[in-house]
Design an enzyme around this catalytic site. Sequence first.
Site, PDB file in Angstrom:
ATOM      1  N   ASP A   1      21.363 -10.099  11.564  1.00  0.00           N
ATOM      2  CA  ASP A   1      20.582 -11.025  11.115  1.00  0.00           C
ATOM      3  C   ASP A   1      19.296 -10.397   9.906  1.00  0.00           C
ATOM      4  O   ASP A   1      19.285 -10.768   8.429  1.00  0.00           O
ATOM      5  CB  ASP A   1      19.568 -11.178  12.095  1.00  0.00           C
ATOM      6  CG  ASP A   1      19.847 -12.780  12.926  1.00  0.00           C
ATOM      7  OD1 ASP A   1      21.472 -13.540  12.452  1.00  0.00           O
ATOM      8  OD2 ASP A   1      19.629 -12.932  13.770  1.00  0.00           O
TER       9      ASP A   1
ATOM     10  N   GLU B   1      18.686  -8.105  16.128  1.00  0.00           N
ATOM     11  CA  GLU B   1      19.320  -9.418  16.324  1.00  0.00           C
ATOM     12  C   GLU B   1      17.811 -10.046  15.693  1.00  0.00           C
ATOM     13  O   GLU B   1      17.093 -10.015  16.940  1.00  0.00           O
ATOM     14  CB  GLU B   1      19.879  -9.998  17.293  1.00  0.00           C
ATOM     15  CG  GLU B   1      19.687 -11.411  17.652  1.00  0.00           C
ATOM     16  CD  GLU B   1      20.786 -11.761  16.746  1.00  0.00           C
ATOM     17  OE1 GLU B   1      20.788 -12.851  16.757  1.00  0.00           O
ATOM     18  OE2 GLU B   1      21.572 -10.967  15.621  1.00  0.00           O
TER      19      GLU B   1
ATOM     20  N   LYS C   1      15.759 -13.158  17.313  1.00  0.00           N
ATOM     21  CA  LYS C   1      15.426 -14.434  18.312  1.00  0.00           C
ATOM     22  C   LYS C   1      14.414 -14.573  18.398  1.00  0.00           C
ATOM     23  O   LYS C   1      13.070 -13.997  18.192  1.00  0.00           O
ATOM     24  CB  LYS C   1      15.970 -14.304  19.992  1.00  0.00           C
ATOM     25  CG  LYS C   1      17.807 -13.635  19.538  1.00  0.00           C
ATOM     26  CD  LYS C   1      18.778 -15.652  19.055  1.00  0.00           C
ATOM     27  CE  LYS C   1      19.613 -14.860  19.358  1.00  0.00           C
ATOM     28  NZ  LYS C   1      20.932 -16.086  19.146  1.00  0.00           N
TER      29      LYS C   1
END
Length: 274
Positions: free
Chosen positions: A73, A104, A106
């Site tokens: 990401d 990452e 989220k």
Amino acid sequence: MKQIDIKSLFNGLQSQMNATLSTNRDFITHPGSKGDSLENAWIEWLREYLPNRYSVDRAIVIDHEGNTSHQIDVVIFDNWFTPFIFSQNGFHYIPAEGVYAVFEVKPDIGDSSDGKSNIEYAGEKIESVRRLLRTSTNMINSGRRFDPRPLTKIIGGILCSTNSYTHKNNKTIEGHVKAQKGLKSIDIGCIADYGAFFVDYEPSEEIKETGQDKYLEFYENRAFRDLHFSKQENSLVTFFMQLTRYLQQAIGTVPAINLQTYLDKIGETIDEEI
């Protein structure tokens, strides 16, 4: 002498980023669109405040053998000493030698992805980058030739908007982070509306010997010691300062890439002397 309130400036920066992340979280309902929007928000924020020597983008990381990472990401990578980035259809393939950090992204650290906690999922993404083969070769600095330096650590982390785990303590988050061992270990994270964290490991010193084997051995022997959380109101500022500390004072400059190992794949040779 007129003074400015540094705390107010930091508070303004914190509020700015929080507003961006909250807008993405609250008004974009399609999972794919929300994920892309959140990634873009973190990427643009890091681009805005990191020094220009660091590039930030989503990418796949590759090595000279053609091995690839998962899709990452957020990648922070070198744009001074890494002379080529492959781009196809708007997507980047970055040589492993140029990578400083991977994250990452989220919406919620307490959620899950593909049947795993988001922290475990992040650990697997980080591992996919750290396991790639990296080269290191001689470099010239201020007219002097230096031997290849040891491979540097690759910072691994997770960036989230919120935390649906209990707010009474951080034991649940700590337990998940502690379970990520070796190449999956997580160094740093930020939960925008909850707090930033960093992890202490033993050994804490830098890798002192050259070679991929010594690099892998370092991570294999790495042991969790403690996890430290910031105050909620300082989450983004603290995260940014900790990340900058790692980049500038713990890593410095990535090792020089051995260009010949990549050209070997197309049967070409470069002259090493002028």
